[in-house]
Design a protein around this motif. Structure first.
Motif, PDB file in Angstrom:
ATOM      1  N   VAL A   1     -27.131 -32.575 -22.533  1.00  0.00           N
ATOM      2  CA  VAL A   1     -25.699 -32.341 -22.746  1.00  0.00           C
ATOM      3  C   VAL A   1     -25.247 -33.004 -24.049  1.00  0.00           C
ATOM      4  CG1 VAL A   1     -23.369 -32.604 -21.771  1.00  0.00           C
ATOM      5  CG2 VAL A   1     -25.355 -32.376 -20.246  1.00  0.00           C
ATOM      6  N   GLY A   2     -24.480 -32.270 -24.826  1.00  0.00           N
ATOM      7  CA  GLY A   2     -23.816 -32.828 -25.995  1.00  0.00           C
ATOM      8  C   GLY A   2     -22.320 -32.926 -25.727  1.00  0.00           C
TER       9      GLY A   2
ATOM     10  N   PRO B   1     -20.158 -29.732 -32.922  1.00  0.00           N
ATOM     11  CA  PRO B   1     -21.016 -28.781 -32.203  1.00  0.00           C
ATOM     12  C   PRO B   1     -22.016 -28.122 -33.137  1.00  0.00           C
ATOM     13  CG  PRO B   1     -18.855 -27.820 -32.588  1.00  0.00           C
ATOM     14  CD  PRO B   1     -18.776 -29.245 -33.064  1.00  0.00           C
ATOM     15  N   ASN B   2     -23.196 -27.799 -32.599  1.00  0.00           N
ATOM     16  CA  ASN B   2     -24.139 -26.921 -33.299  1.00  0.00           C
ATOM     17  C   ASN B   2     -25.062 -26.278 -32.283  1.00  0.00           C
ATOM     18  OD1 ASN B   2     -26.307 -28.615 -32.759  1.00  0.00           O
ATOM     19  ND2 ASN B   2     -26.505 -29.369 -34.854  1.00  0.00           N
ATOM     20  N   ALA B   3     -26.071 -25.594 -32.742  1.00  0.00           N
ATOM     21  CA  ALA B   3     -26.931 -24.805 -31.856  1.00  0.00           C
ATOM     22  C   ALA B   3     -27.984 -25.635 -31.148  1.00  0.00           C
ATOM     23  CB  ALA B   3     -27.602 -23.695 -32.673  1.00  0.00           C
TER      24      ALA B   3
ATOM     25  N   ASP C   1     -22.740 -23.362 -21.924  1.00  0.00           N
ATOM     26  CA  ASP C   1     -24.157 -23.592 -22.144  1.00  0.00           C
ATOM     27  C   ASP C   1     -24.640 -22.755 -23.318  1.00  0.00           C
ATOM     28  OD1 ASP C   1     -24.897 -20.971 -21.237  1.00  0.00           O
ATOM     29  OD2 ASP C   1     -24.889 -21.670 -19.164  1.00  0.00           O
ATOM     30  N   ALA C   2     -25.918 -22.876 -23.652  1.00  0.00           N
ATOM     31  CA  ALA C   2     -26.452 -22.229 -24.853  1.00  0.00           C
ATOM     32  C   ALA C   2     -26.382 -20.711 -24.787  1.00  0.00           C
ATOM     33  CB  ALA C   2     -27.896 -22.675 -25.077  1.00  0.00           C
TER      34      ALA C   2
ATOM     35  N   VAL D   1     -22.876 -24.660 -35.830  1.00  0.00           N
ATOM     36  CA  VAL D   1     -22.054 -23.548 -35.362  1.00  0.00           C
ATOM     37  C   VAL D   1     -20.999 -24.034 -34.400  1.00  0.00           C
ATOM     38  CG1 VAL D   1     -23.910 -21.859 -35.604  1.00  0.00           C
ATOM     39  CG2 VAL D   1     -23.638 -23.063 -33.448  1.00  0.00           C
ATOM     40  N   PRO D   2     -19.833 -23.398 -34.373  1.00  0.00           N
ATOM     41  CA  PRO D   2     -18.858 -23.688 -33.321  1.00  0.00           C
ATOM     42  C   PRO D   2     -19.380 -23.154 -31.995  1.00  0.00           C
ATOM     43  CG  PRO D   2     -18.134 -21.844 -34.636  1.00  0.00           C
ATOM     44  CD  PRO D   2     -19.365 -22.384 -35.300  1.00  0.00           C
TER      45      PRO D   2
END
Length: 358
Positions: free
Chosen positions: A27-28, A83-85, A111-112, A355-356
């Protein structure tokens, strides 16, 4: 079938089973939007002190991180600058209101794959017995536990295969951001649509091995950033708790003042003078705490100590804020990857590497 082939098949099956059995997503928790209105004239009315609110935007995510860690249902939980990928589950928040009496946060989580886990506002009120705040405690701890419980409820609705797919999509999104021409074909969707996994690189693929190594080096720096946020949080905690306590007391005094003023008599005026005098001393202490807190808050926003970090046999020195250091490190990793695959520096990554959230 030879024993070597059989052993290879068993290993592949074991790896596949392990991937599906592990339901602990990483988790980020992104540094919150401080929610400071552009109209400066509204700050006093809304009880917003911009410098303190900027620090809160980095302080409060640590509380959420620790609530998730205490829940024990997640993999690595990191506080991250943006945020990013990279992350399997990404949480973003905005501070709607933050006083000694009340905390209101708007939280979103995806989530991704793009699946929405959270999209709501959380509110908590502090009680009188929440103050003074014991060391290591927080008057709004219940709010973070509520968020953790809501996330866990979503997690329990997903089977192991879905969790494994989220983890694979996170990896492929990260790989595609580094080298779109090599990895974009493994994914469908994006933009307004959920991501879907179309396939995975072959085991031992040298390109994905490079991606994994670059990702591990990024995690290495993210762990350093996360540690810095935790240290700044702990250094600020005692003064911040006192500031919250005085803020609540001042707010309650203001709410009750008109009622006291309307009912006081001659004897009451003498009593009111004493109450006003006590309030003045409390307010003076509150302002001193505010000043001390503002100085501590600067630690979140000013430049931190330079970071020395190694990659590909070289040591790099990163300077500036944690956010700037993170961006600089991402650029270095992109260049390392590009050079390794034979591309000009900075040409190996998509412009959406950071990326947002979708």
């Amino acid at each position: 079938m030879s024993w070597r082939s059989l052993l290879c098949c068993c290993c592949c099956l074991a790896l596949a089973f392990a991937a599906h059995a592990d339901t602990h997503l990483d988790v980020g928790v992104v540094v919150f939007d401080p929610g400071i209105p552009a109209d400066v004239a509204t700050h006093t009315e809304l009880r917003i002190f911009p410098r303190i609110r900027e620090a809160e935007a980095q302080y409060l995510p640590v509380n959420l991180q620790r609530a998730l860690q205490d829940a024990g249902q997640w993999g690595a939980v990191r506080v991250v600058p943006r945020p990013n990928a990279l992350y399997e589950l990404l949480l973003e928040g905005r501070i709607v209101e933050s006083t000694g009496q009340r905390l209101r946060l708007h939280l979103s989580g995806r989530d991704a794959s793009g699946r929405v886990w959270l999209q709501r506002e959380y509110v908590a009120e502090a009680a009188e017995d929440d103050y003074p705040v014991p060391p290591g405690a927080d008057p709004f701890a219940g709010l973070y536990r509520e968020i953790a419980a809501d996330l866990d409820a979503v997690r329990l609705q997903l089977d192991a295969a879905t969790i494994a797919a989220i983890r694979h999509i996170a990896l492929m999104r990260y790989a595609a951001a580094l080298a779109p021409e090599a990895f974009a074909s493994y994914l469908a969707g994006g933009e307004a649509e959920p991501y879907r996994l179309l396939g995975l690189p072959a085991e031992g693929d040298p390109m994905i091995e490079r991606v994994l190594r670059i990702r591990n080096q990024e995690y290495q720096f993210i762990d350093h950033v996360d540690e810095q946020y935790g240290q700044l949080h702990d250094r600020m905690a005692e003064t911040y708790s006192l500031w919250r306590q005085y803020d609540r007391e001042q707010s309650l005094y203001k709410e009750e003042y008109l009622q006291r003023a309307a009912t006081r008599d001659s004897a009451g005026r003498r009593g009111s003078f004493s109450a006003m005098q006590q309030s003045y001393y409390a307010y003076r202490a509150y302002r001193l705490q505010e000043q001390d807190l503002a100085e501590l808050a600067g630690g979140f926003n000013n430049e931190t100590a330079p970071t020395l970090i190694e990659a590909s046999g070289q040591v790099y020195r990163l300077t500036g804020t944690l956010d700037n250091q993170y961006l600089e490190w991402q650029g270095i990793l992109r260049d390392i990857f590009a050079i390794e695959v034979g591309l000009p520096p900075s040409a190996g990554a998509s412009k959406d590497f950071a990326v947002p959230s979708q």
